[in-house]
Design a protein around this motif. Structure first.
Motif, PDB file in Angstrom:
ATOM      1  N   PHE A  65      25.090 141.345  60.673  1.00 10.21           N
ATOM      2  CA  PHE A  65      24.712 139.935  60.717  1.00 10.21           C
ATOM      3  C   PHE A  65      23.208 139.711  60.558  1.00 10.21           C
ATOM      4  CE2 PHE A  65      28.606 139.817  63.547  1.00 10.21           C
ATOM      5  CZ  PHE A  65      29.425 139.325  62.550  1.00 10.21           C
ATOM      6  N   ASN A  66      22.423 140.759  60.584  1.00 11.24           N
ATOM      7  CA  ASN A  66      20.971 140.591  60.517  1.00 11.24           C
ATOM      8  C   ASN A  66      20.432 140.988  59.147  1.00 11.24           C
ATOM      9  OD1 ASN A  66      18.227 140.252  61.437  1.00 11.24           O
ATOM     10  ND2 ASN A  66      18.097 142.479  61.477  1.00 11.24           N
ATOM     11  N   LYS A  67      19.728 140.066  58.518  1.00 13.91           N
ATOM     12  CA  LYS A  67      19.070 140.337  57.240  1.00 13.91           C
ATOM     13  C   LYS A  67      17.553 140.219  57.384  1.00 13.91           C
ATOM     14  CE  LYS A  67      23.144 140.571  55.350  1.00 13.91           C
ATOM     15  NZ  LYS A  67      23.716 141.883  54.969  1.00 13.91           N
ATOM     16  N   GLN A  68      17.097 140.036  58.614  1.00 14.13           N
ATOM     17  CA  GLN A  68      15.681 139.799  58.876  1.00 14.13           C
ATOM     18  C   GLN A  68      14.913 141.114  58.961  1.00 14.13           C
ATOM     19  OE1 GLN A  68      14.787 137.901  62.668  1.00 14.13           O
ATOM     20  NE2 GLN A  68      13.381 136.490  61.683  1.00 14.13           N
ATOM     21  N   THR A  69      13.707 141.128  58.410  1.00 10.90           N
ATOM     22  CA  THR A  69      12.853 142.306  58.515  1.00 10.90           C
ATOM     23  C   THR A  69      11.989 142.202  59.768  1.00 10.90           C
ATOM     24  OG1 THR A  69      11.062 141.299  57.234  1.00 10.90           O
ATOM     25  CG2 THR A  69      12.765 142.494  56.007  1.00 10.90           C
ATOM     26  N   MET A  70      11.425 143.326  60.177  1.00 10.04           N
ATOM     27  CA  MET A  70      10.570 143.339  61.357  1.00 10.04           C
ATOM     28  C   MET A  70       9.340 142.450  61.152  1.00 10.04           C
ATOM     29  SD  MET A  70      10.582 144.779  64.418  1.00 10.04           S
ATOM     30  CE  MET A  70      11.498 146.327  64.298  1.00 10.04           C
ATOM     31  N   GLY A  71       8.782 142.501  59.947  1.00  9.82           N
ATOM     32  CA  GLY A  71       7.614 141.677  59.653  1.00  9.82           C
ATOM     33  C   GLY A  71       7.925 140.197  59.742  1.00  9.82           C
ATOM     34  N   LEU A  72       9.070 139.796  59.194  1.00 10.57           N
ATOM     35  CA  LEU A  72       9.463 138.389  59.245  1.00 10.57           C
ATOM     36  C   LEU A  72       9.733 137.956  60.679  1.00 10.57           C
ATOM     37  CD1 LEU A  72      10.135 135.832  57.667  1.00 10.57           C
ATOM     38  CD2 LEU A  72      12.480 136.679  57.419  1.00 10.57           C
ATOM     39  N   PHE A  73      10.305 138.855  61.466  1.00 13.12           N
ATOM     40  CA  PHE A  73      10.591 138.541  62.866  1.00 13.12           C
ATOM     41  C   PHE A  73       9.305 138.203  63.617  1.00 13.12           C
ATOM     42  CE2 PHE A  73      10.771 139.936  67.278  1.00 13.12           C
ATOM     43  CZ  PHE A  73      11.892 139.281  67.755  1.00 13.12           C
ATOM     44  N   PHE A  74       8.296 139.057  63.467  1.00 10.51           N
ATOM     45  CA  PHE A  74       7.047 138.835  64.202  1.00 10.51           C
ATOM     46  C   PHE A  74       6.259 137.655  63.638  1.00 10.51           C
ATOM     47  CE2 PHE A  74       7.739 143.185  65.764  1.00 10.51           C
ATOM     48  CZ  PHE A  74       7.448 142.996  67.106  1.00 10.51           C
ATOM     49  N   SER A  75       6.334 137.442  62.333  1.00  5.08           N
ATOM     50  CA  SER A  75       5.641 136.283  61.768  1.00  5.08           C
ATOM     51  C   SER A  75       6.262 134.983  62.274  1.00  5.08           C
ATOM     52  CB  SER A  75       5.683 136.332  60.239  1.00  5.08           C
ATOM     53  OG  SER A  75       7.011 136.184  59.760  1.00  5.08           O
ATOM     54  N   ASP A  76       7.589 134.949  62.382  1.00  7.56           N
ATOM     55  CA  ASP A  76       8.262 133.773  62.939  1.00  7.56           C
ATOM     56  C   ASP A  76       7.890 133.574  64.405  1.00  7.56           C
ATOM     57  OD1 ASP A  76       9.492 133.242  60.550  1.00  7.56           O
ATOM     58  OD2 ASP A  76      11.423 134.126  61.105  1.00  7.56           O
ATOM     59  N   LYS A  77       7.756 134.675  65.130  1.00  6.92           N
ATOM     60  CA  LYS A  77       7.391 134.589  66.546  1.00  6.92           C
ATOM     61  C   LYS A  77       5.980 134.022  66.708  1.00  6.92           C
ATOM     62  CE  LYS A  77       9.647 135.851  69.301  1.00  6.92           C
ATOM     63  NZ  LYS A  77      10.648 135.128  70.131  1.00  6.92           N
ATOM     64  N   VAL A  78       5.053 134.479  65.872  1.00  3.96           N
ATOM     65  CA  VAL A  78       3.677 133.976  65.930  1.00  3.96           C
ATOM     66  C   VAL A  78       3.632 132.494  65.558  1.00  3.96           C
ATOM     67  CG1 VAL A  78       1.386 134.153  64.895  1.00  3.96           C
ATOM     68  CG2 VAL A  78       2.641 136.231  65.510  1.00  3.96           C
ATOM     69  N   LYS A  79       4.375 132.119  64.513  1.00  7.96           N
ATOM     70  CA  LYS A  79       4.421 130.712  64.104  1.00  7.96           C
ATOM     71  C   LYS A  79       4.984 129.835  65.215  1.00  7.96           C
ATOM     72  CE  LYS A  79       5.051 131.777  59.182  1.00  7.96           C
ATOM     73  NZ  LYS A  79       6.020 131.749  58.047  1.00  7.96           N
ATOM     74  N   SER A  80       6.008 130.336  65.884  1.00  7.95           N
ATOM     75  CA  SER A  80       6.618 129.584  66.979  1.00  7.95           C
ATOM     76  C   SER A  80       5.627 129.363  68.120  1.00  7.95           C
ATOM     77  CB  SER A  80       7.855 130.327  67.494  1.00  7.95           C
ATOM     78  OG  SER A  80       8.425 129.659  68.594  1.00  7.95           O
ATOM     79  N   LEU A  81       4.860 130.402  68.442  1.00  6.38           N
ATOM     80  CA  LEU A  81       3.855 130.270  69.497  1.00  6.38           C
ATOM     81  C   LEU A  81       2.767 129.277  69.101  1.00  6.38           C
ATOM     82  CD1 LEU A  81       3.329 133.930  70.780  1.00  6.38           C
ATOM     83  CD2 LEU A  81       4.173 131.984  72.098  1.00  6.38           C
ATOM     84  N   LEU A  82       2.320 129.367  67.854  1.00 10.25           N
ATOM     85  CA  LEU A  82       1.273 128.453  67.387  1.00 10.25           C
ATOM     86  C   LEU A  82       1.750 127.006  67.432  1.00 10.25           C
ATOM     87  CD1 LEU A  82      -0.215 130.448  64.360  1.00 10.25           C
ATOM     88  CD2 LEU A  82      -1.247 130.076  66.609  1.00 10.25           C
ATOM     89  N   LEU A  83       2.983 126.777  66.994  1.00  2.00           N
ATOM     90  CA  LEU A  83       3.533 125.421  67.037  1.00  2.00           C
ATOM     91  C   LEU A  83       3.655 124.924  68.474  1.00  2.00           C
ATOM     92  CD1 LEU A  83       6.334 125.549  64.292  1.00  2.00           C
ATOM     93  CD2 LEU A  83       4.211 124.230  64.234  1.00  2.00           C
ATOM     94  N   THR A  84       4.034 125.826  69.369  1.00  2.98           N
ATOM     95  CA  THR A  84       4.143 125.448  70.782  1.00  2.98           C
ATOM     96  C   THR A  84       2.800 124.993  71.329  1.00  2.98           C
ATOM     97  OG1 THR A  84       5.961 127.009  71.141  1.00  2.98           O
ATOM     98  CG2 THR A  84       4.752 126.271  73.086  1.00  2.98           C
ATOM     99  N   PHE A  85       1.743 125.743  70.998  1.00  3.71           N
ATOM    100  CA  PHE A  85       0.416 125.396  71.505  1.00  3.71           C
ATOM    101  C   PHE A  85      -0.153 124.155  70.807  1.00  3.71           C
ATOM    102  CE2 PHE A  85      -0.009 130.139  72.507  1.00  3.71           C
ATOM    103  CZ  PHE A  85       0.421 129.943  73.812  1.00  3.71           C
ATOM    104  N   VAL A  86       0.039 124.087  69.483  1.00  5.57           N
ATOM    105  CA  VAL A  86      -0.559 122.988  68.709  1.00  5.57           C
ATOM    106  C   VAL A  86       0.134 121.656  68.997  1.00  5.57           C
ATOM    107  CG1 VAL A  86      -0.927 122.092  66.374  1.00  5.57           C
ATOM    108  CG2 VAL A  86      -1.408 124.490  66.881  1.00  5.57           C
ATOM    109  N   ILE A  87       1.465 121.684  69.098  1.00  2.00           N
ATOM    110  CA  ILE A  87       2.217 120.445  69.322  1.00  2.00           C
ATOM    111  C   ILE A  87       2.461 120.205  70.812  1.00  2.00           C
ATOM    112  CG2 ILE A  87       4.392 119.249  68.877  1.00  2.00           C
ATOM    113  CD1 ILE A  87       4.585 120.737  66.245  1.00  2.00           C
ATOM    114  N   GLY A  88       2.876 121.258  71.507  1.00  3.08           N
ATOM    115  CA  GLY A  88       3.208 121.097  72.922  1.00  3.08           C
ATOM    116  C   GLY A  88       2.002 120.826  73.796  1.00  3.08           C
ATOM    117  N   GLY A  89       0.865 121.466  73.478  1.00  4.87           N
ATOM    118  CA  GLY A  89      -0.335 121.286  74.292  1.00  4.87           C
ATOM    119  C   GLY A  89      -0.792 119.835  74.358  1.00  4.87           C
TER     120      GLY A  89
END
Length: 245
Positions: free
Chosen positions: A209-233
């Motif tokens: 069920f997984n087609k995601q690469t390790m690089g894409l996983f971490f890039s999505d995680k970083v983007k999610s954190l940035l969005l949390t800080f930029v929008i949520g803050g």
């Protein structure tokens, strides 16, 4: 021993309660290891200590209930036999398909290729194996979340983190709150990362069920954190400012 986690987990409700008793004060309430200044006054203790105790008990009860449901689900996933009622129904459908193709060799061969029962039995077996892996992983992750949550409460992690945030930025409640939430977000991301990695790249990959690469996983995680800080803050800052006003 009353189990509060399934599939042979050695943790029991009685063991957890016995462990928590080591943190009880003379009134039978849980006393955290870290207390903020002013939290040790009689008035504060009369409110804070019982509230913490009831919170811990409620957490354990909820976990025990969810663990019981997981046990039931785990037992269902361990069933290897295809459901008999469904099997009988599918056999009738396959029988009708074979009856229509009798006397025609090509149609009989085609009918054999499209028989539903073998395909459904194969999918059922794969689904059960996937379910077992998922529910086992869920049991482990929920047990960790329980230990982490209870540990944070008993150790006084939240008030300690607030005081740490205040030491980083002590020029206003809004700034301190943002630092506090940022610290909690980062800690939550770090502690959940091993479980997310295992779920994505072990369980999901194992079952195709997984087609995601390790690089894409971490890039999505970083983007999610940035969005949390930029929008949520800013959003949290607006809410706190509105509350103060």
């Amino acid at each position: 021993m009353t189990q509060i986690a399934g599939a042979g987990c050695p943790v029991s409700l009685s063991n957890m309660i016995a462990f928590l008793k080591t943190f009880l004060d003379e009134n039978g309430n849980v006393s955290p290891l870290y207390k903020q200044e002013g939290a040790s006054t009689p008035d504060a203790e009369s409110i804070y200590a019982p509230a913490l105790t009831y919170t811990l008990l409620f957490t354990l009860v909820v976990y025990a209930f969810e663990a019981h449901l997981d046990d039931l689900q785990y037992a269902a996933y361990k069933i290897k036999d295809f459901p008999k009622n469904l099997k009988d129904t599918v056999l009738k459908i396959d029988g009708l398909a074979n009856a229509k193709s009798e006397g025609n060799t090509k149609e009989e061969e085609a009918a054999d290729d499209v028989l539903l029962l073998p395909k459904l039995e194969s999918k059922f077996e794969k689904s059960q194996k996937y379910g077992v892996d998922k529910i086992r992983f869920q049991m482990v992750s929920q047990l960790y979340n329980l230990i982490e949550g209870v540990g944070f409460l008993v150790c006084g992690f939240l008030p300690y983190t607030w005081d740490m945030a205040a030491s980083v930025y002590d020029k206003g409640e809004i700034g301190t709150s943002l630092v506090f939430l940022a610290i909690l977000t980062l800690i939550g991301t770090i502690t959940s990362l091993p479980f997310e990695l295992y779920s994505t790249f072990q369980i999901e990959k194992k079952h195709g069920f997984n087609k995601q690469t390790m690089g894409l996983f971490f890039s999505d995680k970083v983007k999610s954190l940035l969005l949390t800080f930029v929008i949520g803050g800013p959003f949290v800052a607006l809410l706190l400012n509105y509350r103060k006003g």
